[in-house]
Design an enzyme around this catalytic site. Structure first.
Site, PDB file in Angstrom:
ATOM      1  N   ARG A 381       1.487   4.698 -13.771  1.00 19.61           N
ATOM      2  CA  ARG A 381       1.346   6.097 -13.347  1.00 19.61           C
ATOM      3  C   ARG A 381       2.472   6.502 -12.392  1.00 19.61           C
ATOM      4  NH1 ARG A 381      -2.617   4.159  -9.372  1.00 19.61           N
ATOM      5  NH2 ARG A 381      -4.310   4.167 -10.866  1.00 19.61           N
ATOM      6  N   TRP A 504      -6.185   8.079 -10.432  1.00 20.33           N
ATOM      7  CA  TRP A 504      -5.001   8.115  -9.552  1.00 20.33           C
ATOM      8  C   TRP A 504      -5.276   7.432  -8.219  1.00 20.33           C
ATOM      9  CZ3 TRP A 504      -4.844  10.356  -4.724  1.00 20.33           C
ATOM     10  CH2 TRP A 504      -3.596  10.299  -4.094  1.00 20.33           C
ATOM     11  N   ASP A 506      -6.368   4.664  -6.263  1.00 20.56           N
ATOM     12  CA  ASP A 506      -6.521   3.228  -6.486  1.00 20.56           C
ATOM     13  C   ASP A 506      -7.778   2.667  -5.858  1.00 20.56           C
ATOM     14  OD1 ASP A 506      -4.520   2.145  -8.052  1.00 20.56           O
ATOM     15  OD2 ASP A 506      -3.047   2.189  -6.430  1.00 20.56           O
TER      16      ASP A 506
HETATM   17  C1  GLC Z   1      -0.291   4.351  -4.109  1.00 21.14           C
HETATM   18  C2  GLC Z   1      -0.043   3.847  -5.510  1.00 21.14           C
HETATM   19  C3  GLC Z   1      -0.353   4.919  -6.523  1.00 21.14           C
HETATM   20  C4  GLC Z   1      -1.713   5.515  -6.289  1.00 21.14           C
HETATM   21  C5  GLC Z   1      -1.858   6.007  -4.864  1.00 21.14           C
HETATM   22  C6  GLC Z   1      -3.241   6.524  -4.566  1.00 21.14           C
HETATM   23  O1  GLC Z   1       0.654   5.309  -3.765  1.00 21.14           O
HETATM   24  O2  GLC Z   1       1.304   3.426  -5.685  1.00 21.14           O
HETATM   25  O3  GLC Z   1      -0.280   4.383  -7.822  1.00 21.14           O
HETATM   26  O4  GLC Z   1      -1.891   6.571  -7.197  1.00 21.14           O
HETATM   27  O5  GLC Z   1      -1.567   4.938  -3.993  1.00 21.14           O
HETATM   28  O6  GLC Z   1      -4.188   5.504  -4.550  1.00 21.14           O
END
Ligand code: GLC
Length: 823
Positions: A381, A504, A506
C-alpha cells in the site's frame, strides 16, 4: 524558538543551531550508493540497500545520539586543542548558546573558546561550517551522480595573522558485514571477517563473508598522508568515545591495520597554514578496491579506487560534481513550482516537500534512522501511494515501479503485503492466505493507475498485459477490476468489505469475520475511478459493471451512518467501532474523509461527516486519528494499537498521512478555509519558530504528531519516509491550488482560503511547461469564470457542470501562459 531557516534561493535549509532537539537529517546519493547524514554528521552509507549493503556503521538510538558518522577532527598542533568540522562529535561550547556567552563571542562566560557551527542541508548534499579559534572550516559531503563513492571535501582557512599548524583526521566506522544485523549483532562471526590495510596511501577494507566479498577504499587528495589508522580501537583508544579519540588528542595516528574486530578510515593530514591561507583536503570513500576493478553480485562493475581518486580528487571535480547534483535536483523539482501568498507553502512545495516525495519514492520505508534500515522490501500500500506525488515529475520511473507492483497482485485480486523487487518472481510467488491479506492493499491501484494515465495520456497502458504474482496474467485494466472483485468476494455479514489482517490502519485487525468501513469506502472510490476510466476509454460494459456495483453499495453505505459520522467497522461479534455508543474510539478519521473523497455518499452526509471530524478530532496541530483513544479491548476487533499509550501513533495520535486526506476531502467539498486550516495545522514549516515543541525537522513531514491525549502533544515523530509526503503534496497542489491532470486536459479548480487574491503555478504536463496565473480579485474560495491562453480566451470549458475549468490538452502548448480568472 528557531534552529534555522529556509534559504529557498539556494534550495537549502540552514541550521544555525546544531543542538537541535532531535536529529535533523538529510539524504545523499542514489539507489546505487546512498546515505543519511544528520546535522551532527552522524549517519551511514550503503551500497544499493540500507539493510543488505551497509558500508558504514550507525548505532540506532545510541547515546550520545547519531553516532558514528562521517567525522573530520581538526587539531591545533601548537597546543593540542581539537574540535570537529561538524559541531558533534567533539561538541565544543556553541557560540552564544550553551555557554553563557552572546552570539559572536569567541569565548564563553568561563573563558572557554566557543565554536560557531552551522549546517546547510541541500538537495543531495550537506555543508558544515565551523569557526573555532581563528580556524574556519567548510566540510561538504555528497555522492556524485551515478557514482558509488562519496566526497568529504574540507576547506580549512587560517583567519588569524599568525601561521598555524592544523591536523585533520577523518573517521568513519566501517561495516564488517554488508548485512547490517549480522554486522552489529552476530559478533561471533562478523568480528572475524575484516581485513583493513593501508595500500600505497589508500585504505583498503576487504571482507570475505558467507554471502559475498565486499571491498571498500578510502583515500585523501590535496595533502600528504601524515598518518593513518584502520583499526577503530587503536584510533579511539580504550574506554574513550568519539568525542576524544586518543589519536587526535595526542596528535598522531598509530598506523594500525585491522585484522578482525573493527575497521575505521582515518587518514591524517598536517596543514601548515599561512595567515589568510585556505587549503582543501578531499577525502573520498567508495565501493571497490584501490588497485583492482570490482564487480558486484549483479554484475555492476566499479573502477579502481585509485583511478577514481585521480579523476575526481580535485577541487574542480568537487565543484563540478556538486553543480551537477544541484542541477539534477533543479530538474526534478522544476515540473511543479508555485508562488502563493503563503511563503511557508512556497518553501515546502518548491523545495523540501517535493524532495521528500522523491526520497520516499526512492527509499520506501527502508533507508532511515527510524525504520531500522533492514526493512528493504516495498510495502504494497505504501508503494502504490508513494507514486502519486511524483508521476508528473518522473513518469518513466513511476511506470517501471507500477509495472512491478502490479505483478505483486495475486490472480484472485489481493496483493502481497510486501514485494521484494530483487527476489520477486511474478507468476511463481506463493499466494497469501485470506488471513494474511490486507483488505486495502490492491484497492489503492485504481487511483494510482488512473492518475498515471491522466498525467501521461497513455491510455494504451491499460491494455498492457502483466502477470499476477502467483499465476496467470491480465491487462492492467483487468488488474484494477480484479482488485475490486477481491473485495466483493470477501464481503462481511453486513455487506462491508472484510477487514482481514489490516486495512490502511495497521493497528486494526477486523479479520475475516469483521468488516472495515475504511476499506469499503476505498473500494467504492476505486469503483468510481474505474467507472470514469472505463467511460473515457470506451469500455461501456465495464462502466456499466462499475455503476451497478456502486448502486449495490448505496444501502450498505447508508447503514454505516452512525448519526453524525460513519462508523469505522463492525467486529466479528457485531460490535461497531467508531460509534457514538462507545466510550472509546467513538469517531475515527479514515472512513469519514474517504466518504467525502470517494464521492459515493450524498453531499449532505459527506459534509456532516467532515463537520464531525472538525468538531471531535481537529486540534491546532492536526487531526487525531480517533477519539477518545483506546485503553480497553473491543470484543472481536484486534486492536494492536493498544500497545501505544493514548495519543501515540494510531491510538489517537495525529497521523499526518491521514491528515493529508482532510485537505483532499475539504478541497473536494469546496471549503477552502477548512482545507487550508488543515493544511497549515501539520505543515512542518509552520513549526520553524516552534522547533522546541515540534522537535523534528521543520522541512519534512513526519509520520505522526503526538495527539491531544498524549503528554507530548505537538511533538512530531518519524520524519522523512512516510505516506504523508505523497498525500499532503497531492492535497495542496491538486486540491487547494487545484491543478489536476485529467484524460482530456488539465483541470484548474482552486479551493482557497479567504483573502487570497491569486497565485502562480508552473507545471509540466505531457511534455509542455505551462505557467498558470490564477487571478482572484474578489477573494473567492472556488469557481473559474474564464481562462485565457497567451491572451486568447479558451472557448469551451463545458464539462458537465464540474467545478473549475478543464483546459483541453489540444489548447495547450509548450511555454503557454494561462490566465485563470476566478468568478
Ligand atoms: C505506517 C505504515 C502504513 C500504514 C500506516 C497506518 O505508516 O507504513 O502502511 O498504512 O502506518 O497504520
Amino acid at each position: 524558538m528557531q534552529y534555522g531557516h529556509f534559504d529557498d534561493a539556494a534550495r537549502e535549509y540552514v541550521i544555525t543551531r546544531p543542538d537541535t532537539p532531535r536529529s535533523w537529517s538529510n539524504y545523499l546519493g542514489s539507489r546505487l550508493y546512498g546515505g543519511i547524514i544528520t546535522q551532527g554528521a552522524g549517519g551511514y552509507s550503503f551500497y544499493k540497500s540500507g539493510g543488505q549493503g551497509r558500508v558504514t556503521r550507525f548505532r540506532f538510538n545510541g547515546v550520545p545520539q547519531d553516532e558514528p558518522g562521517r567525522f573530520v577532527y581538526l587539531r591545533d598542533d601548537a597546543d593540542g586543542d581539537f574540535w570537529s568540522a561538524s559541531w558533534q562529535p567533539v561538541g565544543k561550547p556553541l557560540r552564544g548558546r550553551d555557554s553563557g556567552g552572546r552570539d559572536g563571542d569567541e569565548e564563553d562566560a568561563a573563558g572557554n573558546p566557543t565554536q560557531a557551527s552551522s549546517v546547510r542541508h541541500g538537495l543531495g548534499y550537506s555543508i558544515f561550517h565551523s569557526s573555532y579559534r581563528g580556524i574556519d572550516s567548510e566540510a561538504t559531503y555528497f555522492i556524485p551522480q551515478g557514482q558509488a563513492f562519496e566526497y568529504w571535501s574540507v576547506k580549512v582557512t587560517n583567519t588569524t595573522a599568525k601561521p598555524r599548524t592544523v591536523s585533520l583526521f577523518s573517521y568513519a566506522e566501517l561495516s564488517n558485514e554488508w548485512n547490517y544485523r549480522q554486522d552489529l549483532e552476530n559478533l561471533q562471526y562478523s568480528q572475524y571477517v575484516v581485513v583493513c590495510r593501508m595500500q600505497d596511501g589508500m585504505i583498503h577494507r576487504l571482507n570475505s563473508t558467507r554471502t559475498h566479498t565486499s571491498e571498500l577504499w578510502f583515500g585523501m587528495a590535496g595533502a600528504d598522508v601524515a598518518g593513518f589508522d584502520t583499526d577503530r580501537d587503536a584510533f579511539l583508544g580504550s574506554y574513550r568515545t568519539q568525542s576524544a579519540p586518543i589519536a587526535v588528542e595526542r596528535g598522531y595516528c598509530s598506523g594500525s591495520e585491522a585484522t578482525g574486530d573493527n575497521a575505521c578510515s582515518t587518514i591524517q593530514a598536517k596543514l601548515e597554514l599561512a595567515p589568510g591561507e585556505t587549503r582543501q583536503v578531499i577525502y573520498m570513500m567508495g565501493v571497490g578496491a584501490p588497485d583492482a576493478s570490482w564487480e558486484d553480485a549483479d554484475g555492476v562493475a566499479l573502477p579502481k579506487g585509485r583511478e577514481i581518486m585521480a579523476k575526481y580528487g580535485t577541487p574542480e571535480a568537487v565543484d563540478r560534481e556538486l553543480d551537477a547534483i544541484r542541477s539534477e535536483w533543479r530538474d526534478y523539482l522544476s515540473p511543479l513550482q508555485v508562488a502563493t501568498p503563503d511563503e511557508q507553502m512556497n518553501s515546502m512545495i518548491n523545495v523540501w516537500h517535493a524532495y521528500q516525495t522523491h526520497m520516499t519514492f526512492n527509499w520506501s520505508r527502508g533507508v532511515s534512522l527510524i525504520e531500522a534500515g533492514d526493512r528493504d522490501g516495498l510495502g504494497y500500500r505504501d508503494t502504490v501511494q508513494d507514486m502519486l506525488a511524483v508521476i508528473h515529475a518522473i513518469p518513466e520511473a513511476v511506470r517501471e515501479r507500477l509495472d512491478m507492483i502490479l505483478t505483486g497482485q495475486t490472480e484472485e485480486g489481493g496483493a502481497m503485503p510486501l514485494v521484494r523487487p530483487w527476489a520477486h518472481r511474478p507468476g511463481h510467488e506463493t499466494t497469501p492466505t485470506l488471513e494474511q491479506y490486507r483488505s486495502d492493499d490492491p484497492l489503492w491501484l485504481p487511483i494510482t493507475v488512473a492518475n498515471f494515465v491522466y498525467e501521461t495520456g497513455d491510455v494504451a497502458y491499460l491494455d498492457t498485459v502483466l502477470p499476477y504474482a502467483d499465476h496467470g496474467s491480465a491487462t492492467v485494466f483487468e488488474h484494477l477490476k480484479q482488485a475490486i472483485q477481491f473485495s466483493l468476494n470477501h464481503l462481511g455479514y453486513n455487506g462491508l468489505v472484510q477487514g482481514l489482517q489490516a486495512d490502511w490502519n495497521d493497528c486494526l485487525q477486523f479479520g475475516t469475520t469483521g468488516e472495515s468501513m475504511f476499506s469499503t469506502f476505498l473500494m467504492a472510490n476505486g469503483v468510481r475511478v474505474i467507472a470514469e476510466l472505463a467511460e473515457q476509454t470506451g469500455r461501456e460494459a465495464d462502466a456499466a459493471w462499475a455503476r451497478s456495483v456502486l448502486e449495490g453499495l448505496e444501502v450498505v453505505l447508508e447503514n454505516a451512518w452512525d448519526g453524525g459520522w460513519y462508523i469505522r467497522g463492525i467486529s466479528s461479534t457485531g460490535a461497531k467501532l467508531g460509534s457514538d455508543t462507545l466510550d472509546e474510539g467513538k469517531i475515527y478519521l479514515e472512513p469519514n474523509v474517504w466518504a467525502a473523497i470517494s464521492g459515493t455518499v450524498p453531499e449532505a452526509r459527506a459534509i456532516g461527516a467532515m463537520d464531525s471530524v472538525y468538531e471531535r478530532l481537529s486540534t491546532e496541530h492536526g487531526v487525531a486519528l480517533c477519539a477518545p483513544a483506546h485503553t480497553k479491548e473491543v470484543p472481536g476487533v484486534g486492536l494492536s494499537l493498544l500497545v501505544f499509550p493514548p495519543g501515540h501513533k494510531e491510538n489517537g495520535g495525529i497521523f499526518c498521512h491521514a491528515n493529508a486526506w482532510t485537505v483532499v476531502a475539504e478541497g473536494i467539498l469546496g471549503r477552502g478555509d477548512r482545507a487550508y486550516e488543515y493544511y497549515r495545522a501539520f505543515l512542518p514549516a509552520k513549526y520553524n519558530d516552534q522547533a522546541e515543541l515540534h522537535q523534528v525537522e521543520p522541512y519534512v513531514y513526519s509520520q505522526f504528531v503526538h495527539g491531544p491525549e498524549s503528554p507530548r502533544f505537538g511533538q512530531a515523530r518519524n520524519p522523512w519516509l512516510t505516506g504523508t509526503a505523497s498525500w499532503s503534496y497531492v492535497g495542496v497542489t491538486q486540491y487547494i491550488l487545484g491543478v489536476r491532470a485529467e484524460l482530456s486536459g488539465l483541470r484548474i479548480d482552486p479551493c482557497l482560503p479567504e483573502g487570497w487574491n491569486g497565485y502562480q503555478v508552473t507545471r509540466r504536463f505531457r511534455g509542455m511547461d505551462l505557467t498558470i496565473n490564477v487571478v482572484n480579485v474578489d477573494g473567492l474560495a472556488t469557481g473559474v469564470s474564464s481562462v485565457t491562453i497567451d491572451g486568447d480566451e479558451v472557448a469551451s470549458l463545458d464539462d458537465e457542470g464540474k467545478r473549475g475549468a478543464l483546459v483541453p490538452v489540444e489548447a495547450l502548448s509548450d511555454g503557454a501562459v494561462l490566465t485563470v480568472t476566478m468568478g
